[in-house]
Design a protein around this motif. Structure first.
Motif, PDB file in Angstrom:
ATOM      1  N   UNK A  15       0.831  -1.203   0.000  1.00  0.00           N
ATOM      2  CA  UNK A  15       0.000   0.000   0.000  1.00  0.00           C
ATOM      3  C   UNK A  15       0.865   1.254   0.000  1.00  0.00           C
ATOM      4  N   UNK A  16       1.934   1.236   0.793  1.00  0.00           N
ATOM      5  CA  UNK A  16       2.852   2.385   0.836  1.00  0.00           C
ATOM      6  C   UNK A  16       3.434   2.651  -0.552  1.00  0.00           C
ATOM      7  N   UNK A  17       3.802   1.589  -1.247  1.00  0.00           N
ATOM      8  CA  UNK A  17       4.331   1.755  -2.601  1.00  0.00           C
ATOM      9  C   UNK A  17       3.258   2.262  -3.558  1.00  0.00           C
ATOM     10  N   UNK A  18       2.064   1.685  -3.456  1.00  0.00           N
ATOM     11  CA  UNK A  18       0.962   2.054  -4.345  1.00  0.00           C
ATOM     12  C   UNK A  18       0.639   3.545  -4.200  1.00  0.00           C
ATOM     13  N   UNK A  19       0.695   4.053  -2.979  1.00  0.00           N
ATOM     14  CA  UNK A  19       0.376   5.462  -2.724  1.00  0.00           C
ATOM     15  C   UNK A  19       1.612   6.361  -2.851  1.00  0.00           C
ATOM     16  N   UNK A  20       2.719   5.774  -3.323  1.00  0.00           N
ATOM     17  CA  UNK A  20       3.978   6.508  -3.493  1.00  0.00           C
ATOM     18  C   UNK A  20       4.447   7.140  -2.181  1.00  0.00           C
ATOM     19  N   UNK A  21       4.231   6.425  -1.070  1.00  0.00           N
ATOM     20  CA  UNK A  21       4.649   6.925   0.248  1.00  0.00           C
ATOM     21  C   UNK A  21       5.692   6.021   0.894  1.00  0.00           C
ATOM     22  N   UNK A  22       6.198   5.063   0.126  1.00  0.00           N
ATOM     23  CA  UNK A  22       7.176   4.126   0.678  1.00  0.00           C
ATOM     24  C   UNK A  22       8.434   4.845   1.178  1.00  0.00           C
ATOM     25  N   UNK A  23       8.943   5.802   0.390  1.00  0.00           N
ATOM     26  CA  UNK A  23      10.149   6.533   0.820  1.00  0.00           C
ATOM     27  C   UNK A  23       9.894   7.308   2.107  1.00  0.00           C
ATOM     28  N   UNK A  24       8.710   7.890   2.216  1.00  0.00           N
ATOM     29  CA  UNK A  24       8.354   8.620   3.445  1.00  0.00           C
ATOM     30  C   UNK A  24       8.324   7.675   4.644  1.00  0.00           C
ATOM     31  N   UNK A  25       7.856   6.461   4.402  1.00  0.00           N
ATOM     32  CA  UNK A  25       7.810   5.458   5.468  1.00  0.00           C
ATOM     33  C   UNK A  25       9.223   5.103   5.932  1.00  0.00           C
TER      34      UNK A  25
END
Length: 118
Positions: free
Chosen positions: A15-25
């Protein structure tokens, strides 16, 4: 849109990758581990499965050898005490995996809310 925590680590990372928030995580993890004086530096290029493995190993080592620091980390990240108390501590490897998921879940919540309400 309401925040709904994914049910396991793999779904959370997807989900983090799908929402393009993986780097923020990854950045949030690094930030909170450093706040707890548990220097960890996940490179932003780290693959989700590698992140999962390294976080699990770090938590496992902290439970075994640095318990006070481990508790401090959970406090700084703000992992639910009630959820931690529900876990079965008889198998350390499994416990570390479950705690790593709770850490990721809380960090994901922070990242999601910050992104959703910016």
């Amino acid at each position: 849109m309401m925040f709904v925590a994914p049910q396991n680590t793999d779904l959370l990372l997807q989900e983090a990758e799908k929402l393009a928030l993986y780097l923020s995580l990854v950045e949030q993890l690094n930030k909170d581990f450093n706040l707890a004086n548990e220097g960890i530096d996940f490179p932003l290029s780290i693959a989700p499965d590698e992140l999962k493995i390294q976080l699990h190993e770090k938590v496992y080592r902290m439970i075994q050898y640095k318990f006070a620091e481990y508790l401090n980390l959970l406090y700084i990240i703000d992992v639910s005490e009630a959820e931690i108390k529900k876990l079965d501590g008889s198998d350390l490897v499994l416990l570390a995996e479950q705690v790593a998921f709770l850490i990721l879940k809380r960090e994901w919540q922070k990242v999601w809310f910050r992104n959703h309400y910016k």
